[in-house]
Design a protein around this motif. Structure first.
Motif, PDB file in Angstrom:
ATOM      1  N   ALA A  40       0.844  -1.209   0.000  1.00 43.84           N
ATOM      2  CA  ALA A  40       0.000   0.000   0.000  1.00 43.84           C
ATOM      3  C   ALA A  40       0.876   1.255   0.000  1.00 43.84           C
ATOM      4  O   ALA A  40       0.582   2.229  -0.699  1.00 43.84           O
ATOM      5  CB  ALA A  40      -0.924  -0.011   1.220  1.00 43.84           C
ATOM      6  N   GLN A  43       2.250   1.946  -3.379  1.00 38.06           N
ATOM      7  CA  GLN A  43       1.203   2.448  -4.287  1.00 38.06           C
ATOM      8  C   GLN A  43       0.857   3.913  -3.985  1.00 38.06           C
ATOM      9  O   GLN A  43       0.026   4.507  -4.671  1.00 38.06           O
ATOM     10  CB  GLN A  43      -0.067   1.598  -4.161  1.00 38.06           C
ATOM     11  N   ASP A  45      -0.665   4.863  -1.216  1.00 43.38           N
ATOM     12  CA  ASP A  45      -1.974   4.860  -0.560  1.00 43.38           C
ATOM     13  C   ASP A  45      -1.922   5.114   0.951  1.00 43.38           C
ATOM     14  O   ASP A  45      -2.966   5.109   1.610  1.00 43.38           O
ATOM     15  CB  ASP A  45      -2.702   3.538  -0.833  1.00 43.38           C
ATOM     16  N   LYS A 111      -8.874   8.434   2.686  1.00 47.52           N
ATOM     17  CA  LYS A 111      -8.328   7.999   1.402  1.00 47.52           C
ATOM     18  C   LYS A 111      -8.304   6.468   1.335  1.00 47.52           C
ATOM     19  O   LYS A 111      -8.733   5.871   0.347  1.00 47.52           O
ATOM     20  CB  LYS A 111      -6.918   8.554   1.198  1.00 47.52           C
ATOM     21  N   THR A 112      -7.788   5.819   2.405  1.00 51.30           N
ATOM     22  CA  THR A 112      -7.517   4.383   2.340  1.00 51.30           C
ATOM     23  C   THR A 112      -8.094   3.620   3.518  1.00 51.30           C
ATOM     24  O   THR A 112      -7.943   4.042   4.663  1.00 51.30           O
ATOM     25  CB  THR A 112      -5.993   4.130   2.283  1.00 51.30           C
ATOM     26  N   VAL A 140      -9.733   3.957  -1.642  1.00 50.23           N
ATOM     27  CA  VAL A 140      -8.946   2.748  -1.910  1.00 50.23           C
ATOM     28  C   VAL A 140      -9.118   1.796  -0.732  1.00 50.23           C
ATOM     29  O   VAL A 140      -9.148   2.234   0.419  1.00 50.23           O
ATOM     30  CB  VAL A 140      -7.441   3.075  -2.083  1.00 50.23           C
ATOM     31  N   TYR A 142      -7.825  -2.040   0.960  1.00 53.00           N
ATOM     32  CA  TYR A 142      -6.999  -3.253   1.004  1.00 53.00           C
ATOM     33  C   TYR A 142      -7.706  -4.205   1.950  1.00 53.00           C
ATOM     34  O   TYR A 142      -7.952  -3.860   3.108  1.00 53.00           O
ATOM     35  CB  TYR A 142      -5.590  -2.952   1.523  1.00 53.00           C
ATOM     36  N   ARG A 192      -6.700  -5.144  -3.642  1.00 53.32           N
ATOM     37  CA  ARG A 192      -6.651  -3.683  -3.646  1.00 53.32           C
ATOM     38  C   ARG A 192      -7.822  -3.245  -4.534  1.00 53.32           C
ATOM     39  O   ARG A 192      -7.908  -3.638  -5.702  1.00 53.32           O
ATOM     40  CB  ARG A 192      -5.352  -3.140  -4.208  1.00 53.32           C
ATOM     41  N   THR A 194     -10.310  -0.029  -5.928  1.00 54.80           N
ATOM     42  CA  THR A 194     -10.502   1.424  -6.069  1.00 54.80           C
ATOM     43  C   THR A 194     -11.991   1.692  -6.226  1.00 54.80           C
ATOM     44  O   THR A 194     -12.700   0.986  -6.953  1.00 54.80           O
ATOM     45  CB  THR A 194      -9.732   2.016  -7.263  1.00 54.80           C
TER      46      THR A 194
END
Length: 197
Positions: A40, A43, A45, A111-112, A140, A142, A192, A194
């Protein structure tokens, strides 16, 4: 920070003192947590706001903060797990806000999302509220799931898309009475995702 250094730090995270069977509480093993977090990070993220849904003892949330996430929130329904998570964060010198709430009640936007939701071995569909909350509150995601979940996940998350997926090993320590072996390694899939906004 290199992945191996992160893994060594995450080995300091204390596990559940008393696992709740109905919540399917299995701490993410430090090698797997470090692998997902490092991926992550690579990336891009983990540079902003991050949440860990069903954070348990905080390993993913703490790891995200160690890798430089600006703000990190950890959500769980188990107050005992959250107490351990707070101790773990202090021990590793990071600031993470841990919140006791039902996953369906999570609000706001990050965001993640990082998460190791229940696999639904005890109660079918237990991972769905986690996916729904993550889809509603982040860009995003995970997430760790049982191997063979790909078709279900792809259908459930539409119009969001899986950009990366891979199989990983998840060692389980003997935790509950029905476990036959001291240690069993199962295969999981890491996704992952999006989210289309």
């Amino acid at each position: 920070m290199k992945q191996r250094k992160l893994e060594i730090l995450l080995e300091e995270v204390e596990d559940f003192s008393d696992h709740e069977l109905e919540l399917e509480q299995y701490q993410t093993p430090s090698p797997l947590a470090a692998e997902i977090l490092h991926f992550a990070y690579m990336q891009g993220d983990l540079d902003d706001s991050v949440q860990d849904l069903g954070c348990g003892t905080g390993i993913l949330a703490i790891g995200a903060k160690l890798l430089g996430a600006r703000t990190v929130l950890g959500y769980d329904t188990d107050p005992k797990a959250l107490e351990i998570a707070k101790i773990n964060a202090r021990k590793l010198g990071v600031e993470v806000e841990f919140v006791s709430t039902d996953i369906a009640d999570v609000i706001g936007h990050v965001k993640t999302t990082l998460m190791n939701p229940p696999f639904g071995a005890r109660v079918k569909g237990r991972d769905r509220p986690f996916l729904s909350s993550a889809l509603r509150t982040s860009e995003v995601i995970y997430s760790i799931h049982n191997r063979g979940s790909l078709a279900f996940i792809q259908k459930f998350i539409k119009p969001a898309v899986i950009t990366h997926s891979y199989v990983a090993k998840f060692p389980l320590k003997r935790t509950f009475d029905f476990h036959k072996k001291e240690r069993e390694v199962i295969e999981v899939e890491i996704y992952r995702i999006t989210v289309s906004k």
